[in-house]
Design an enzyme around this catalytic site. Structure first.
Site, PDB file in Angstrom:
ATOM      1  N   ARG A 131       0.860  -1.181   0.000  1.00 56.01           N
ATOM      2  CA  ARG A 131       0.000   0.000   0.000  1.00 56.01           C
ATOM      3  C   ARG A 131       0.898   1.234   0.000  1.00 56.01           C
ATOM      4  O   ARG A 131       2.117   1.116   0.097  1.00 56.01           O
ATOM      5  CB  ARG A 131      -1.014  -0.007   1.173  1.00 56.01           C
ATOM      6  CG  ARG A 131      -0.622  -0.691   2.442  1.00 56.01           C
ATOM      7  CD  ARG A 131       0.522  -0.052   3.156  1.00 56.01           C
ATOM      8  NE  ARG A 131       0.309   1.368   3.349  1.00 56.01           N
ATOM      9  CZ  ARG A 131       1.257   2.240   3.594  1.00 56.01           C
ATOM     10  NH1 ARG A 131       2.536   1.861   3.660  1.00 56.01           N
ATOM     11  NH2 ARG A 131       0.993   3.512   3.751  1.00 56.01           N
ATOM     12  N   GLN A 180      -1.693   2.387   9.954  1.00 55.11           N
ATOM     13  CA  GLN A 180      -0.422   2.419   9.216  1.00 55.11           C
ATOM     14  C   GLN A 180       0.660   3.188   9.987  1.00 55.11           C
ATOM     15  O   GLN A 180       1.846   2.906   9.847  1.00 55.11           O
ATOM     16  CB  GLN A 180      -0.617   3.086   7.837  1.00 55.11           C
ATOM     17  CG  GLN A 180      -1.412   2.276   6.836  1.00 55.11           C
ATOM     18  CD  GLN A 180      -2.886   2.631   6.867  1.00 55.11           C
ATOM     19  OE1 GLN A 180      -3.418   3.054   7.886  1.00 55.11           O
ATOM     20  NE2 GLN A 180      -3.566   2.433   5.760  1.00 55.11           N
ATOM     21  N   ASP A 188      -1.949  10.779  -2.123  1.00 54.08           N
ATOM     22  CA  ASP A 188      -2.407   9.757  -3.072  1.00 54.08           C
ATOM     23  C   ASP A 188      -2.787  10.356  -4.410  1.00 54.08           C
ATOM     24  O   ASP A 188      -2.727   9.693  -5.441  1.00 54.08           O
ATOM     25  CB  ASP A 188      -3.592   8.988  -2.495  1.00 54.08           C
ATOM     26  CG  ASP A 188      -3.092   8.003  -1.465  1.00 54.08           C
ATOM     27  OD1 ASP A 188      -2.830   8.433  -0.319  1.00 54.08           O
ATOM     28  OD2 ASP A 188      -2.902   6.831  -1.820  1.00 54.08           O
ATOM     29  N   ASN A 241      -5.200  12.400   0.706  1.00 59.87           N
ATOM     30  CA  ASN A 241      -4.280  11.522   1.450  1.00 59.87           C
ATOM     31  C   ASN A 241      -5.110  10.763   2.483  1.00 59.87           C
ATOM     32  O   ASN A 241      -6.323  10.957   2.599  1.00 59.87           O
ATOM     33  CB  ASN A 241      -3.158  12.346   2.096  1.00 59.87           C
ATOM     34  CG  ASN A 241      -2.050  11.465   2.652  1.00 59.87           C
ATOM     35  OD1 ASN A 241      -1.572  10.570   1.967  1.00 59.87           O
ATOM     36  ND2 ASN A 241      -1.658  11.672   3.894  1.00 59.87           N
ATOM     37  N   LYS A 242      -4.448   9.917   3.233  1.00 57.87           N
ATOM     38  CA  LYS A 242      -5.117   9.051   4.209  1.00 57.87           C
ATOM     39  C   LYS A 242      -6.141   9.813   5.054  1.00 57.87           C
ATOM     40  O   LYS A 242      -5.872  10.924   5.496  1.00 57.87           O
ATOM     41  CB  LYS A 242      -4.038   8.422   5.093  1.00 57.87           C
ATOM     42  CG  LYS A 242      -4.529   7.502   6.187  1.00 57.87           C
ATOM     43  CD  LYS A 242      -5.474   6.423   5.720  1.00 57.87           C
ATOM     44  CE  LYS A 242      -4.943   5.559   4.605  1.00 57.87           C
ATOM     45  NZ  LYS A 242      -5.989   4.720   3.972  1.00 57.87           N
TER      46      LYS A 242
HETATM   47  O1  MRU Z   1      -4.426   3.136   2.343  1.00 61.62           O
HETATM   48  P1  MRU Z   1      -2.957   3.356   2.172  1.00 61.62           P
HETATM   49  O2  MRU Z   1      -2.141   2.777   3.275  1.00 61.62           O
HETATM   50  O3  MRU Z   1      -2.483   2.923   0.803  1.00 61.62           O
HETATM   51  O4  MRU Z   1      -2.778   4.937   2.236  1.00 61.62           O
HETATM   52  C1  MRU Z   1      -1.490   5.462   2.119  1.00 61.62           C
HETATM   53  C2  MRU Z   1      -1.442   6.934   2.240  1.00 61.62           C
HETATM   54  O5  MRU Z   1      -2.424   7.593   2.395  1.00 61.62           O
HETATM   55  C3  MRU Z   1      -0.085   7.558   2.057  1.00 61.62           C
HETATM   56  O6  MRU Z   1       0.048   8.692   2.860  1.00 61.62           O
HETATM   57  C4  MRU Z   1       0.070   7.974   0.586  1.00 61.62           C
HETATM   58  O7  MRU Z   1      -0.214   6.908  -0.259  1.00 61.62           O
HETATM   59  C5  MRU Z   1       1.433   8.477   0.299  1.00 61.62           C
HETATM   60  S1  MRU Z   1       2.650   7.222   0.410  1.00 61.62           S
HETATM   61  C6  MRU Z   1       4.150   7.871  -0.011  1.00 61.62           C
END
Ligand code: MRU
Length: 352
Positions: free
Chosen positions: A47, A197, A238, A248-249
């Site tokens: 991820r 995470q 993202d 982003n998350k």
């Molecule tokens: O759901 P995930 O764990 O894939 O989400 C990840 C994030 O939101 C990260 O902050 C984003 O992808 C940037 S990673 C360099």
């Protein structure tokens, strides 16, 4: 620093750390088919936007390498199907679609080549996407590290580290580069509900590197910002819309609001492959909705009454007004983002 290999091509398979098992176990998963790569992305074994892109690229290469199609035309059909399978895994991280398009462009350029050459060059293209990601992170690190004072306290949300990329990390790449340059950096890591995470991955990888890190639950950030010196927030992304809105998350938006209230700079570190110039604002970002069970039973442990309803948007959008700067491998981009992100991308096409 950062010896962990998030993803690599090994013995004709796509090898990746199974991140759902961290920090309890460091176990590698060897994917032997496109379906296995797709399942790994969907279930968060791998991820983080750039890592998802690299996984998709290797998924396409794997499709070509294991294919028994007798003609280039049939191989192309297989690749188109693989692209569809991989594209259906997660909707928000644009790096996924960027990597798939790049692999298909390569396949199209090779359509008249012998089969063995197509296979070889598709694998080489996936290797390039992987290597370029690490190089971009190193450059982002160099540029971003200059923004940090010494000593520095940095708050981050989710995991934008080596585990979320091909290596080194975006937000955590900035931290790593600052540490490598001799700065004393202390990271505060939001645990990042519901999938944790931050607690499971960010804390793990920083501890592996011996970088000081303190874990907090998401609802402690306001208190921390009020009572403890936080020099800046750095997160990954993202998808960044052309106007500078940042997806982003889930929870990132709240952190940005808190940072603004407390006068703390809010930085986003992301490669240019995360910028989506085709959308006018973050309102057009597809937000992944995940299973309610991730909220009601985190890590499989039920914490709500059986049958409880829950929402689970995996991402949110931070409006551009709250973003102090976007650290890319090309430059640190400041507002106005519409103009300056465009300039940043034009610079790349001029360089090519
Ligand atoms: O759901 P995930 O764990 O894939 O989400 C990840 C994030 O939101 C990260 O902050 C984003 O992808 C940037 S990673 C360099």
């Amino acid at each position: 620093m950062s010896a962990v290999k998030t993803i690599e091509w090994k013995d004709g398979k796509v090898r990746m750390i199974d991140q759902t098992l961290l920090p309890r176990e460091l176990t590698y998963l060897d994917c032997e088919s496109v379906e296995m790569v797709a399942e790994a992305i969907r279930s968060l074994r791998i991820r983080g936007a750039p890592a998802i892109g690299v996984a998709a690229a290797y998924g396409m290469a794997l499709c070509a390498v294991v294919s028994s199609s007798p003609t280039a035309g049939e191989l192309r059909d297989e690749l188109l199907l693989a692209k569809e399978i991989l594209a259906s895994t997660r909707p928000t991280a644009i790096n996924l679609f960027w990597a798939l398009d790049r692999m298909m462009r390569k396949a199209s350029a090779l359509q008249d080549a012998p089969l063995e050459q197509i296979k070889r060059e598709l694998l080489e293209e996936a290797h390039r996407i992987c290597d370029d990601d690490i190089a971009a992170n190193r450059r982002m690190g160099e540029l971003g590290a200059k923004l940090l004072p010494d000593p520095a306290t940095v708050l981050t949300h989710c995991n934008a580290g080596a585990l979320a990329t091909a290596g080194y990390g975006t937000a955590l790449g900035v931290v790593r580069a600052a540490v490598e340059s001799g700065k004393r950096v202390h990271v505060y890591a939001d645990e990042t509900r519901p999938v944790l995470q931050g607690a499971r991955l960010t804390v793990w990888e920083l501890m592996q590197d011996g970088i000081p890190v303190t874990l907090l639950t998401d609802n402690m950030a306001a208190h921390l910002m009020r009572h403890q010196r936080i020099d800046c927030v750095i997160v990954g992304a993202d998808r960044i819309a052309s106007n500078g809105d940042v997806a982003n998350k889930i929870g990132t938006y709240g952190v940005a609001v808190l940072a603004r209230h407390h006068g703390i700079p809010f930085y986003v570190a992301a490669p240019v492959s995360t910028i989506d110039m085709n959308i006018l604002s973050g309102d057009f970002t597809p937000i992944e909705q995940r299973a309610a069970s991730e909220v009601t039973a985190p890590m499989g442990l039920p914490i709500a009454p059986e049958g409880a309803e829950a929402i689970n948007p995996a991402f949110d959008v931070t409006p551009k007004e709250l973003v102090t700067a976007i650290i890319t491998e090309q430059a640190v981009v400041y507002p106005p983002y519409l103009q300056n992100l465009k300039g940043c991308l034009e610079q790349i096409s001029d360089e090519r």
